[in-house]
Design an enzyme around this catalytic site. Structure first.
Site, short mmCIF file in Angstrom:
data_model
loop_
_atom_site.label_atom_id
_atom_site.label_comp_id
_atom_site.label_asym_id
_atom_site.label_seq_id
_atom_site.Cartn_x
_atom_site.Cartn_y
_atom_site.Cartn_z
CG ASP A 11 -1.81 1.17 1.33
OD1 ASP A 11 -2.27 1.64 0.27
OD2 ASP A 11 -2.07 1.64 2.46
CG ASP A 13 -1.79 7.44 0.85
OD1 ASP A 13 -0.80 7.68 0.15
OD2 ASP A 13 -2.91 7.93 0.63
N GLY A 48 -7.93 3.97 4.67
CA GLY A 48 -8.05 2.82 3.79
C GLY A 48 -9.32 2.75 2.97
NE ARG A 51 -10.66 11.72 -4.33
CZ ARG A 51 -10.22 11.85 -5.58
NH1 ARG A 51 -10.99 12.42 -6.48
NH2 ARG A 51 -9.04 11.40 -5.94
CB SER A 118 -4.43 7.00 -3.56
OG SER A 118 -4.22 8.33 -3.97
NE ARG A 119 -10.93 7.67 -8.68
CZ ARG A 119 -12.17 8.11 -8.90
NH1 ARG A 119 -12.36 9.39 -9.17
NH2 ARG A 119 -13.19 7.30 -8.82
CG ASN A 120 -4.48 12.30 -5.92
OD1 ASN A 120 -4.58 12.95 -6.96
ND2 ASN A 120 -5.39 12.34 -4.97
CG ASP A 172 -1.52 2.25 6.61
OD1 ASP A 172 -2.03 1.94 5.50
OD2 ASP A 172 -1.67 3.38 7.12
#
Length: 215
Positions: A11, A13, A48, A51, A118-120, A172
């Site tokens: 993962d 983030d 987790g 959005r 995440s799309r970022n 996490d």
């Protein structure tokens, strides 16, 4: 274990880099503008999840009802604030032990991938100098179902050319632990997921673990 670990899926983030505070500040700014109560306790529930699922949790405290179009606009506004904040990330923002772990796996010939909702993800990887480092990247731009659905991890395994049983996921968040197990993969819980009893392996952080001991 009957099946050797040939690939490790991380993962992003909270495992490789911490963007938790960037998320919090972006959601906080949007919520304040809307007059919606939001604090770090509520923020913990967002770990987790996607959005739009995060927005739904925040709107539980809203005094008005938002249309789908308004919800999309709120999510887009938050993301704009978030992208602004992550634009200041540098390689120094990588979490302790992350780079050493990645180098160790490379030396051992183990494939490495990112599996993030995440799309970022591409922006973050570019900011911390790892945009070309991984063998595969599966992120929110390529999936339709967020964790705890295993889609992102199954995609990562597929991109690595590996069977799920030959992959170890490093997570996490509890939703990520659930997703990894649902995909038939072993999982190492770090940070917030270190106390998850379902995680097969656990460590407070990658800095406190020799990754070779769980391969």
């Amino acid at each position: 274990m009957d099946h050797p670990v040939l690939g490790v899926i991380f993962d992003l983030d909270g495992v490789i880099v911490s963007t938790d505070n960037c998320h919090y500040l972006a959601w906080k700014k949007m919520a304040d503008e809307e007059g919606i109560p939001f604090d770090r306790t509520i923020n913990e529930r967002l770990r987790g999840v996607s959005r739009m699922e995060s927005l739904a949790i925040i709107l539980e405290k809203a005094e008005k009802t938002y249309t789908d179009a308004e919800k999309d606009a709120l999510a887009a506004r938050k993301n704009g604030y978030y992208v602004e904040l992550i634009g200041s990330l540098t390689p120094e923002d990588m979490l302790l032990g992350a780079m050493d772990t990645l180098r160790t796996l490379r030396e051992k010939g183990i494939k490495i991938a990112i599996g993030s909702s995440s799309r970022n993800t591409p922006i973050i990887l570019r900011q911390i100098g790892l945009d070309t480092y991984f063998d595969a990247v599966a992120d929110g731009n390529a999936i339709s179902r967020s964790k705890p659905d295993p889609e992102v991890f199954l995609l990562a395994a597929d991109l690595l050319g590996l069977a799920p049983e030959n992959c170890l996921v490093v997570e996490d968040a509890d939703a990520g632990v659930e997703a990894a197990l649902a995909g038939g993969m072993r999982v190492l819980g770090v940070g917030g997921a270190a106390k998850n009893p379902k995680a097969i392996f656990a460590a407070e952080s990658l800095a406190q673990l020799d990754i070779t001991t769980v391969l």
